[in-house]
Design an enzyme around this catalytic site. Sequence first.
Site, PDB file in Angstrom:
ATOM      1  N   CYS A 199       0.835  -1.202   0.000  1.00 60.55           N
ATOM      2  CA  CYS A 199       0.000   0.000   0.000  1.00 60.55           C
ATOM      3  C   CYS A 199       0.874   1.259   0.000  1.00 60.55           C
ATOM      4  CB  CYS A 199      -0.954  -0.037   1.195  1.00 60.55           C
ATOM      5  SG  CYS A 199      -2.287   1.176   1.121  1.00 60.55           S
ATOM      6  N   HIS A 259      -3.593  -5.084   0.190  1.00 57.58           N
ATOM      7  CA  HIS A 259      -3.105  -5.659   1.450  1.00 57.58           C
ATOM      8  C   HIS A 259      -3.186  -7.189   1.395  1.00 57.58           C
ATOM      9  CE1 HIS A 259      -2.679  -1.990   3.925  1.00 57.58           C
ATOM     10  NE2 HIS A 259      -3.580  -1.511   3.081  1.00 57.58           N
ATOM     11  N   GLU A 271      -1.761  -9.338   3.172  1.00 58.04           N
ATOM     12  CA  GLU A 271      -1.745  -9.965   4.500  1.00 58.04           C
ATOM     13  C   GLU A 271      -3.142 -10.304   5.002  1.00 58.04           C
ATOM     14  OE1 GLU A 271      -1.673  -5.454   5.464  1.00 58.04           O
ATOM     15  OE2 GLU A 271      -1.066  -6.805   3.851  1.00 58.04           O
TER      16      GLU A 271
END
Length: 542
Positions: free
Chosen positions: A380, A514, A516
């Site tokens: 990001c 993102h 994750e």
Amino acid sequence: MARYVFITGGVVSSLGKGIAAAALAALLQARGYRVRLRKLDPYLNVDPGTMSPYQHGEVFVTDDGAETDLDLGHYERFTGRSANSQDNITTGRIYRNIIERERRGDYLGATVQVIPHVTDEIKRFITTGNEEFDFVLCEIGGTVGDIEAMPFLEAIRQLGNELSRQNVIYIHLTLMPFIPSAGELKTKPTQHSVKELQSVGISPDILLVRADRSIPETERCKLSLFCNVRANAVIQALDMPTIYDVPMAYHKEGLDSEVLCAFGIDSAPPPQMDLWEDITHRIHHPEGEVTIAVVGKYTGLKDAYKSLIEAIAHGGLANKVKVNIEWIDSQLFEKENSVLALQKAHGILVPGAFGARGAEGKIRAIQFARERKIPFLGICFGMQLACIEAARNIAQIENASSSEFCETENPIVGLMTEWLKGDVLEKRTRNGDLGGSMRLGAFAAELKEESHIAKIYGMTKIVERHRHRYEVNIDYKDKLEQCGLIFSGMSPDGVLPETIEYVDHPWFIGVQYHPELKSRPFDPHPLFSSFIEAAVEQSRLV
């Protein structure tokens, strides 16, 4: 009909109700049941989207664009089921819904009160949309005794009567502290916590007792007697080396069996724990280790990077190595010798953030990774800064910066004013509300064939979760690509840059999304698996 498990907490906050709920869900799932997890937060914010990371920790974003509590990340990681906007609610959202109904005249002139209107709204949230599930686990945020939690406790008390006690059970998570001067564990805090819960009409069926050492049988019997809970239903929840040890530990203590017993289920299939046994074995028997430097803005509170920490660990599981995280405060990094802080790192990661504070330190770390050929992952904000670093140091673009930081003649990164969400054009203005105004949720991206990132994914069309208000300026794409920074992924309409990489670097990738948020211990995200694999290779070179 779904059965409901309500999980409350007492004595102190941060006991791990979210992990307890996720672990229990994993155990029930391992027995073949369909499980849903929901989180009820008592704070007055509509959602945590505008809350400081130091106040709340990570904001977990779902596929449908909801900004939710970080516990939903645990729910997803432990069960593999994607959460949505209907799995988290706050007092603020409850009151907003009620006020909107009152303004429409839905209450037909009635005086709107906490009981029944607020409690009815809470019950409606809890019981809606559960037809396809066998169990619904609801975690009540905060601690018993908090004034903010009272409407939620009253609502779940009412549900115990309305749904019948055969379909509702209550689990209370407490703390049993060890007093060094006395040399013993103390039951009194738990007794008082249960008494507080009973005062609002709820008697727990199961006590889940946190402790840093084994609880003697005499103390368990004491809790059983004074808290009016069966002795077998007093479950010790000992501290574990990692959160992924918790499901196995709770199963060993009999938590899932006691839950089924409380519901009168005596014919449940045994749990298939092979998956969790493999994960815990990989965690405790690594074949090597690597160090990843995370250059972040909120390093003082690790909960701000909860999903990132877990995704890095998942990358380690995929490569059978232990991953040590070296936290580097990006603001301090601006004043100190960057080389010393990063020399021992086998990989460098710059995560998401907002604002100018610490940005220059991150840019220095990115430059170090690029020049030293160290594996780098920018997420990001990290991708945006990688573009600024390239613009300044390779393309020699003067005053290259982000319009988020200052007015600049060369805004490499700028505010997004419109973008496509499906077939709908979304628009934002600089002076609009902050809450819910970002590009949120799952969006598609198209990767260049033969690009490094396409090879990592094994495909060219991906869908990832986003949470950002600023975007790399497409007007600078050609200049940056001429310098070797390839825009390897774009939004389907070709307007928004999604991924970048260097052609002459062994592993340098930036992503606007993102990754994750979609990583699981039993299904690590390919980017983190590949990043840690590259770090392992780097460790062999130094």
